[in-house]
Enzyme design. Sequence first.
Site, PDB file in Angstrom:
ATOM      1  N   ASN A 123      -5.518 -74.799  53.964  1.00 33.95           N
ATOM      2  CA  ASN A 123      -4.893 -73.851  53.039  1.00 33.95           C
ATOM      3  C   ASN A 123      -5.884 -72.746  52.690  1.00 33.95           C
ATOM      4  O   ASN A 123      -7.028 -73.025  52.339  1.00 33.95           O
ATOM      5  CB  ASN A 123      -4.476 -74.638  51.767  1.00 33.95           C
ATOM      6  CG  ASN A 123      -3.830 -73.755  50.726  1.00 33.95           C
ATOM      7  OD1 ASN A 123      -3.652 -72.555  50.927  1.00 33.95           O
ATOM      8  ND2 ASN A 123      -3.477 -74.355  49.600  1.00 33.95           N
TER       9      ASN A 123
ATOM     10  N   GLY B  10      -3.939 -81.360  46.874  1.00 39.52           N
ATOM     11  CA  GLY B  10      -3.002 -82.192  47.629  1.00 39.52           C
ATOM     12  C   GLY B  10      -3.690 -83.218  48.494  1.00 39.52           C
ATOM     13  O   GLY B  10      -4.892 -83.124  48.772  1.00 39.52           O
TER      14      GLY B  10
ATOM     15  N   GLU C  35      -5.135 -85.024  51.493  1.00 42.52           N
ATOM     16  CA  GLU C  35      -5.704 -84.383  52.685  1.00 42.52           C
ATOM     17  C   GLU C  35      -6.424 -85.371  53.574  1.00 42.52           C
ATOM     18  O   GLU C  35      -7.024 -86.346  53.107  1.00 42.52           O
ATOM     19  CB  GLU C  35      -6.613 -83.207  52.298  1.00 42.52           C
ATOM     20  CG  GLU C  35      -7.784 -83.562  51.422  1.00 42.52           C
ATOM     21  CD  GLU C  35      -8.514 -82.332  50.885  1.00 42.52           C
ATOM     22  OE1 GLU C  35      -7.970 -81.221  50.923  1.00 42.52           O
ATOM     23  OE2 GLU C  35      -9.653 -82.509  50.421  1.00 42.52           O
TER      24      GLU C  35
ATOM     25  N   SER D  42      -6.866 -73.154  48.712  1.00 41.10           N
ATOM     26  CA  SER D  42      -6.726 -74.568  48.356  1.00 41.10           C
ATOM     27  C   SER D  42      -7.353 -74.861  46.990  1.00 41.10           C
ATOM     28  O   SER D  42      -8.496 -74.472  46.720  1.00 41.10           O
ATOM     29  CB  SER D  42      -7.393 -75.419  49.434  1.00 41.10           C
ATOM     30  OG  SER D  42      -7.180 -76.761  49.157  1.00 41.10           O
ATOM     31  N   SER D  43      -6.593 -75.549  46.152  1.00 45.67           N
ATOM     32  CA  SER D  43      -7.143 -75.938  44.831  1.00 45.67           C
ATOM     33  C   SER D  43      -8.159 -77.048  45.077  1.00 45.67           C
ATOM     34  O   SER D  43      -7.813 -78.063  45.668  1.00 45.67           O
ATOM     35  CB  SER D  43      -6.035 -76.475  43.928  1.00 45.67           C
ATOM     36  OG  SER D  43      -4.922 -75.642  43.974  1.00 45.67           O
TER      37      SER D  43
ATOM     38  N   THR E  68       0.611 -75.042  44.113  1.00 49.84           N
ATOM     39  CA  THR E  68       0.100 -74.049  43.167  1.00 49.84           C
ATOM     40  C   THR E  68       1.079 -72.890  43.026  1.00 49.84           C
ATOM     41  O   THR E  68       1.315 -72.399  41.911  1.00 49.84           O
ATOM     42  CB  THR E  68      -1.287 -73.564  43.638  1.00 49.84           C
ATOM     43  OG1 THR E  68      -2.135 -74.705  43.730  1.00 49.84           O
ATOM     44  CG2 THR E  68      -1.893 -72.570  42.682  1.00 49.84           C
TER      45      THR E  68
ATOM     46  N   SER F  69      -2.022 -80.833  50.991  1.00 46.64           N
ATOM     47  CA  SER F  69      -2.735 -79.565  50.829  1.00 46.64           C
ATOM     48  C   SER F  69      -2.030 -78.458  51.610  1.00 46.64           C
ATOM     49  O   SER F  69      -1.741 -78.602  52.794  1.00 46.64           O
ATOM     50  CB  SER F  69      -4.167 -79.744  51.316  1.00 46.64           C
ATOM     51  OG  SER F  69      -4.853 -78.537  51.130  1.00 46.64           O
ATOM     52  N   GLY F  70      -1.743 -77.352  50.912  1.00 47.89           N
ATOM     53  CA  GLY F  70      -1.085 -76.215  51.560  1.00 47.89           C
ATOM     54  C   GLY F  70       0.424 -76.293  51.548  1.00 47.89           C
ATOM     55  O   GLY F  70       1.097 -75.470  52.160  1.00 47.89           O
TER      56      GLY F  70
HETATM   57  N1  LIG Z   1       7.020 -70.397  47.311  1.00 45.96           N
HETATM   58  C1  LIG Z   1       6.171 -69.763  48.098  1.00 45.96           C
HETATM   59  N2  LIG Z   1       6.428 -68.481  48.454  1.00 45.96           N
HETATM   60  C2  LIG Z   1       5.596 -67.811  49.248  1.00 45.96           C
HETATM   61  N3  LIG Z   1       4.468 -68.323  49.794  1.00 45.96           N
HETATM   62  C3  LIG Z   1       4.157 -69.587  49.477  1.00 45.96           C
HETATM   63  C4  LIG Z   1       4.980 -70.375  48.622  1.00 45.96           C
HETATM   64  N4  LIG Z   1       4.433 -71.577  48.510  1.00 45.96           N
HETATM   65  C5  LIG Z   1       3.295 -71.540  49.233  1.00 45.96           C
HETATM   66  N5  LIG Z   1       3.126 -70.350  49.812  1.00 45.96           N
HETATM   67  C6  LIG Z   1       2.015 -69.945  50.712  1.00 45.96           C
HETATM   68  O1  LIG Z   1       1.289 -71.090  51.062  1.00 45.96           O
HETATM   69  C7  LIG Z   1      -0.036 -71.038  50.608  1.00 45.96           C
HETATM   70  C8  LIG Z   1      -0.466 -72.403  50.135  1.00 45.96           C
HETATM   71  O2  LIG Z   1       0.239 -72.740  48.977  1.00 45.96           O
HETATM   72  P1  LIG Z   1      -0.451 -73.455  47.741  1.00 45.96           P
HETATM   73  O3  LIG Z   1      -1.797 -72.870  47.516  1.00 45.96           O
HETATM   74  O4  LIG Z   1       0.510 -73.397  46.638  1.00 45.96           O
HETATM   75  O5  LIG Z   1      -0.608 -74.918  48.302  1.00 45.96           O
HETATM   76  P2  LIG Z   1      -1.056 -76.219  47.503  1.00 45.96           P
HETATM   77  O6  LIG Z   1      -0.009 -77.225  47.714  1.00 45.96           O
HETATM   78  O7  LIG Z   1      -1.410 -75.865  46.126  1.00 45.96           O
HETATM   79  O8  LIG Z   1      -2.330 -76.685  48.332  1.00 45.96           O
HETATM   80  P3  LIG Z   1      -3.682 -77.359  47.800  1.00 45.96           P
HETATM   81  O9  LIG Z   1      -3.402 -78.790  47.569  1.00 45.96           O
HETATM   82  O10 LIG Z   1      -4.610 -77.153  48.937  1.00 45.96           O
HETATM   83  O11 LIG Z   1      -4.112 -76.638  46.597  1.00 45.96           O
HETATM   84  C9  LIG Z   1      -0.038 -69.989  49.533  1.00 45.96           C
HETATM   85  O12 LIG Z   1      -1.269 -69.350  49.414  1.00 45.96           O
HETATM   86  C10 LIG Z   1       1.045 -69.029  50.005  1.00 45.96           C
HETATM   87  O13 LIG Z   1       0.515 -68.165  50.968  1.00 45.96           O
HETATM   88 MG   LIG Z   2      -3.109 -75.775  45.065  1.00 48.35          MG
END
Ligand SMILES: Nc1ncnc2c1ncn2[C@@H]1O[C@H](COP(=O)(O)OP(=O)(O)OP(=O)(O)O)[C@@H](O)[C@H]1O
Ligand SMILES: [Mg+2]
Length: 1059
Positions: free
Chosen positions: A257, A485, A487, A260-261, A212, A207-208
């Site tokens: 996050n 993700g 967690e 977070s999705s 996404t 997660s984070g």
């Molecule tokens: N490629 C990127 N460029 C800029 N910022 C990023 C990037 N990837 C992630 N981030 C930052 O990190 C945060 C978390 O990323 P993201 O929401 O994609 O995580 P995730 O893996 O989908 O987590 P979860 O499993 O909780 O959904 C984003 O909101 C953004 O602020």
């Molecule tokens: Mg996500």
Amino acid sequence: MSTALKTPPVRGRAPPPRAAPPPQFGGKPPVPRRAPPPSRAIPPTPTRGPIPSFVPTGAPHVIKETPFANTNYMNAASAGKLAVHQKHLTADVAKKGEEELDTTFRVGLAKGAVDDMVLLSDVTNPGIVRNLLERYNEDKIYTYIGPVLISVNPFKRMSDVGPEFIKKYAGISKHDAPPHAYAVADHMYRRLIEDQYSQCVIISGESGAGKTEASKLIMNHIAACSGGGQEVSRIKSVILESNPLLEAFGNAKTIRNNNSSRFGKLLEIQFDRAGRPCGGIITNFLLEKSRVVGQLKNERNFHIFYQILCGLSPDDKTNLGLTTPEDFFVLNKTGCYTVEGVDDAAECADTLNAMNVVGLTSAEQQSIFLLLAAILHLGNVQFHEVQNNASAVSNQDYLDYAAMILGIDNAQLTTKLLSRTVKSGGGHRGSVYEVPLSAIKAAAARDALMKGIYSRIFDYIVEAVNKAMTNVSSRQSICILDIYGFEIFEKNGFEQFCINYVNEKLQQIFIELTIQSEQEDYEREGIQWTKINFFNNKTVCDLIESRKAPVGILSILDDVCKTMHNEGEGVDLKFLQKLNSISHAHFSPGTNTFRIKHYAGDVNYHCEGFVEKNKDVLFKDLVRIIQNSKVPFLAMLFENEDVSEDSRKAPTTAGFKIYTQAQSLVSKLKSCDPSYIRCIKPNDNKRANDFDEKRVEFQVKYLGLLENIKVRRAGFSYRGVYKRFIDRYAICNVHTRNWKGDPRKGSELLLQNLRLPPDEYRFGKTKIFLRAPETLFGLDDLRDRTINHYAGKIQRFYERHNPERRRIIEERVYWFQQMYNLFCNAASTSDFGKSLPWPSYQWHLEEAVNWAFQIYRNWWAFLMVSSLNAEQQQQMRQKIVSYDIFYGKKKWPCNRVYYGNYLALDQFYSESAAYRQAELELLRNSGEKCVIFSDVVQKVNKTGKSQNRAFIVTADHFYKYTIGKKMKILKKPISISAVNKVSLSPFDDTFIVIHMNAPERDLCFDLNVDKNNKVAEFVTMLYQSYFVINNKPLPVEFKSSIKFFNGRTEKKEGIYNYN
Ligand SMILES: Nc1ncnc2c1ncn2[C@@H]1O[C@H](COP(=O)(O)OP(=O)(O)OP(=O)(O)O)[C@@H](O)[C@H]1O
Ligand SMILES: [Mg+2]
């Protein structure tokens, strides 16, 4: 990009150039208007500007100039590590002199931290972390391990995203550019187009970690690169706008996050044959609906609640009784209302816009907001204990308000929250009575109602997006998987158990599809290979999901749910007791908890609430009153709920749902060509430029990156079919430069001449395998040098030429610049640029214009044909064969539809039922697969008389039948392989002679019994079958006098004379 086409400045007065008419298509293709007759004097050039480095793309061996050329990416042949290897790699003797081409093959090395960790010199976990850190410090967040992209979350906006970079990555080879999510997207899109094979990208990480965000980059790239048109643009905007919409309802701030999705999503973008998005479908997985009623400290509820409280108009808020988040119990318990850097009001505007784009009407939108408000009000309803284990509502006003918004009677809602209808005894004699609920249970009923409404709103929105995207039955798609993700919280419940289970499955797919598929490929291609050992987490998946003995945790949970009808206290402990029977290396039970050793760490799960959450049912009493709500939208959300008391079907449990979804997800992903993005979280503080090495090393270890690299290194870093390989690298050697022969032989010759050590490559049955990636980079380097060498030669040649010639070339270039500007977006127009006026041109450009016209015509035809369905394409193919056979030789009705099996169609044959029976028997008895042509023909027999016969053609044989109600087979079938040639007259008749090799006799018949001229269709069909059988074209002659032998008497020929 240096290939940018600029409009050159106008110089002097130019005579008005002649305008070339726009090309016309459909029917007979036009030819561009002829240019004026050449005059001796070359007209003054209308323009003059710098000559762009114009390099056409698409043709074999022609290289698109890489926009990353200046970075000298991967071409640096620095001394060092691979010098020993390099020693062997001197190819043709390099010629001396400034203009000579240096044909030395040098292994390609990357500078500093490596872009592809297969090249890593220190293949250890710390070595990997160091490489990632070095890159991270230089703002390079992406790194490859062969085909897998590793992405380290930068927690800041990167400069290499946006339209400009999307363009740079479009159509470029993966090794010609720094690693990027765009490169993965582009690779998938190209494979989809070139191989016509569905693609998927599996994005994983905790997660984070950035899953996404990565999925959005992929979507943006695909949307920007894939063609256009009105409908395509609409579908693209639905796909892109579905992101903010689903994130508003399905994402939340967690301690891990800020966005977070809290649900899993598989987006399948469907494409037509021209590579344009033509539909899509989203499958959503298990929303974490418990978040609606409670969150951990410093976490928030789903974004949408804060958005409507900040973003709806004051009037709307007043109408729904909405005030501030502090006033609502389900939002104010955690003390967290805002997210750093997020403007909930602005996000609300985005959500509203997205709702419009996906076609949610304003009435639907109002209903959704109304139900969200009702959930907030319901959350404020409190209960307190009264005597006899019963409870009462502590703040009736809140309940009344919520009931009013929900359109249900407040007294009824009160009763159904405070008690439960129980039926004792079966059949008619059973009695029904109300059992009062304790305050805890009443609160649980309220929570179930809130969660039930919210999850149904979420499903409704997903459904709306799916409807807007239109789900077509397309053969090709790109699937993008973005799930919640892995967690670990302090207290992990049923939700974390499900989330981590799905992550465990994804890790398994990764292991299976990367390591396993690679090993299978070696086996298939006959390449020797030593197996690499790795931890296969299948055992953990089995521990959770196995339905066979020893059954897994999910089955045990379902069992407990089935047997525990009265959910009293202690059901969760019963569940835990049953878990005690499990004996597994990755499982250990505790008090009130159990522990699973997951691939990504050990997690303690608290059993509390497992059974209830798995059952996932709303009291039927509550569902009934909702079904009678005066709010039609609410009633509709629940209309399919089964509320009959006698229903014997056990309701589907949440665990079973996620299990079946995981299975179908796995089979869906396995049916595609997979790409992988493995996301890494560099710190737990959500901070930019903060790389916690320990934290990263932990992820590197559990993701199995080290094993991943080892497998890639022990095996072959490149494998590709011979044709692709030689097409790309033939230019690297003088002996293969113009290679037109067998691709394998060409590949062998090339590597031989480059004198690569034999251990560096293997020749498989269909593919070539290169061991070291440096070899591939070296080949790319040599190829670049060769191209630059020839480009330089051309340039010098051009510069030396006389000014007149030079001006002509400039004019040509300018004309092509204009063409490029005009047609670069033609694929997005509805007629593919057919109505665009072509730029004017001078007489000496005629040849170039005709050439461009040919290219355009082929491209246009390709797009047109691509948009036909399979049946239309089949017809088109047949018509082209007919055209080749008949054009200019005999009249043929081009517009007729080719039905083939005429006797089976009522409109062509009155006894079609009898025929269908005969056809069935024929196929059953003969083993033939299908009939490709059948019709009544007027056959000429050996005595010269004509008889009507049913003539049936399968892929291999001709059959003759009697016609009428009872069709009988006549004689034995005649093999198509015995056909010698076909004769037809050049006139407008329908008579056919099929000349057969002895001892078969020639077949003579007229194909005009029902007055439909099917000669071209029949001959085309026969031509195609003959080609398949004999692998050569069927001779078809057009003569006004046809000799034939159909066995009147020995040696006596028949003659049809048309003269
Ligand atoms: N490629 C990127 N460029 C800029 N910022 C990023 C990037 N990837 C992630 N981030 C930052 O990190 C945060 C978390 O990323 P993201 O929401 O994609 O995580 P995730 O893996 O989908 O987590 P979860 O499993 O909780 O959904 C984003 O909101 C953004 O602020
Ligand atoms: Mg996500």
